[in-house]
Design a protein around this motif. Structure first.
Motif, PDB file in Angstrom:
ATOM      1  N   UNK A   1     -39.234 -42.586  -3.392  1.00  0.00           N
ATOM      2  CA  UNK A   1     -40.487 -43.286  -3.703  1.00  0.00           C
ATOM      3  C   UNK A   1     -40.714 -44.525  -2.833  1.00  0.00           C
ATOM      4  N   UNK A   2     -39.638 -45.227  -2.489  1.00  0.00           N
ATOM      5  CA  UNK A   2     -39.769 -46.426  -1.663  1.00  0.00           C
ATOM      6  C   UNK A   2     -40.100 -46.064  -0.222  1.00  0.00           C
ATOM      7  N   UNK A   3     -39.546 -44.947   0.251  1.00  0.00           N
ATOM      8  CA  UNK A   3     -39.864 -44.492   1.601  1.00  0.00           C
ATOM      9  C   UNK A   3     -41.339 -44.127   1.718  1.00  0.00           C
ATOM     10  N   UNK A   4     -41.858 -43.480   0.684  1.00  0.00           N
ATOM     11  CA  UNK A   4     -43.275 -43.112   0.661  1.00  0.00           C
ATOM     12  C   UNK A   4     -44.159 -44.356   0.720  1.00  0.00           C
ATOM     13  N   UNK A   5     -43.690 -45.430   0.097  1.00  0.00           N
ATOM     14  CA  UNK A   5     -44.444 -46.682   0.100  1.00  0.00           C
ATOM     15  C   UNK A   5     -44.302 -47.458   1.403  1.00  0.00           C
ATOM     16  N   UNK A   6     -43.427 -46.998   2.289  1.00  0.00           N
ATOM     17  CA  UNK A   6     -43.250 -47.669   3.568  1.00  0.00           C
ATOM     18  C   UNK A   6     -42.403 -48.931   3.491  1.00  0.00           C
ATOM     19  N   UNK A   7     -41.524 -49.021   2.501  1.00  0.00           N
ATOM     20  CA  UNK A   7     -40.664 -50.200   2.388  1.00  0.00           C
ATOM     21  C   UNK A   7     -39.668 -50.248   3.549  1.00  0.00           C
ATOM     22  N   UNK A   8     -39.188 -51.446   3.856  1.00  0.00           N
ATOM     23  CA  UNK A   8     -38.216 -51.610   4.938  1.00  0.00           C
ATOM     24  C   UNK A   8     -36.859 -51.065   4.513  1.00  0.00           C
ATOM     25  N   UNK A   9     -36.083 -50.632   5.526  1.00  0.00           N
ATOM     26  CA  UNK A   9     -34.817 -49.952   5.255  1.00  0.00           C
ATOM     27  C   UNK A   9     -33.849 -50.823   4.442  1.00  0.00           C
ATOM     28  N   UNK A  10     -33.736 -52.095   4.808  1.00  0.00           N
ATOM     29  CA  UNK A  10     -32.812 -52.973   4.088  1.00  0.00           C
ATOM     30  C   UNK A  10     -33.230 -53.119   2.627  1.00  0.00           C
ATOM     31  N   UNK A  11     -34.537 -53.274   2.394  1.00  0.00           N
ATOM     32  CA  UNK A  11     -35.042 -53.400   1.025  1.00  0.00           C
ATOM     33  C   UNK A  11     -34.764 -52.124   0.238  1.00  0.00           C
ATOM     34  N   UNK A  12     -34.966 -50.976   0.881  1.00  0.00           N
ATOM     35  CA  UNK A  12     -34.709 -49.699   0.212  1.00  0.00           C
ATOM     36  C   UNK A  12     -33.240 -49.604  -0.197  1.00  0.00           C
ATOM     37  N   UNK A  13     -32.334 -49.909   0.730  1.00  0.00           N
ATOM     38  CA  UNK A  13     -30.902 -49.813   0.432  1.00  0.00           C
ATOM     39  C   UNK A  13     -30.511 -50.712  -0.728  1.00  0.00           C
ATOM     40  N   UNK A  14     -31.042 -51.939  -0.716  1.00  0.00           N
ATOM     41  CA  UNK A  14     -30.707 -52.901  -1.758  1.00  0.00           C
ATOM     42  C   UNK A  14     -31.216 -52.442  -3.120  1.00  0.00           C
TER      43      UNK A  14
END
Length: 221
Positions: A103-116
């Protein structure tokens, strides 16, 4: 927060799923949606996350009339809504981390934010030690917890759950309900569809009882 105004839903001329529903759910509420099979629970959830549109009536979420949204705007609506399905709907070809990150990837979140955020979400449901497992390597209860982590990772305003404990034993059901209670305590509005009356007695909250598409009762035990 959620206003359902005179909503009816018909799939065919002689098949009516919902009949003239009017319901108001304040922000931060925890609501059970209950009734026999075929009462209209799943249909109402589908209307709330934009999978279908009512035949008549309006649904407002945070002041926005979602019944008038164009198809291109539905993904934006769903960014504010977490959804937990009874059959989990995890992607078996992706790891647990990848499923929750989706879901975060679909929203275009940054990689570091997604991992956290993914790690935090999985830690919250007790699965941070199984990041690289695939869904079929998990138990049913673990898959459901993973589905809840995926639903909550984007910090949704609303959490919709369709029979989330239907296939789980009592001990796992307790764990799942604690996760829903925790999300609600943090401010998320929770709408949980269930036919399990014991669950409602054990974790009492506001109840919306549907009967053949109509709102029969609205009460708090």
């Amino acid at each position: 927060m959620i206003q359902i105004c005179n909503v009816s839903m018909s799939y065919q001329k002689d098949s009516t799923a919902l009949i003239d529903l009017t319901i108001r759910i304040p922000k931060g509420d925890f609501v059970y949606l209950t009734g026999a099979s075929g009462a209209g629970k799943s249909t109402l959830l589908k209307l709330l996350y934009g999978a279908e549109k009512p035949t008549r009536g309006q649904i407002l979420i945070d002041g926005q009339n979602i019944t008038r949204l164009r198809s291109s705007r539905i993904p934006h609506l769903r960014r504010r809504i977490g959804i937990v399905f009874q059959d989990f709907k995890l992607l078996n070809s992706r790891t647990l981390f990848e499923n929750v990150a989706f879901p975060l990837e679909v929203q275009g979140r940054k990689r570091f934010e997604i991992s956290t955020k993914v790690y935090q979400a999985l830690k919250h449901v007790g699965l941070h030690g199984k990041l690289h497992r695939f869904p079929l390597q998990l138990s049913g209860g673990e898959q459901q917890r993973a589905a809840i982590a995926r639903a909550l990772v984007g910090d949704p305003m609303i959490l919709l759950a369709d029979e989330p404990t239907g296939n789980l034993d009592d001990e796992v059901t307790q764990e799942i309900m604690e996760l829903f209670k925790g999300a609600n305590a943090r401010g998320t509005t929770v709408i949980l569809a269930t036919h399990n009356r014991d669950l409602i007695r054990q974790f009492p909250r506001r109840v919306l009882l549907l009967d053949k598409g109509r709102l029969k009762e609205d009460y708090t035990p």
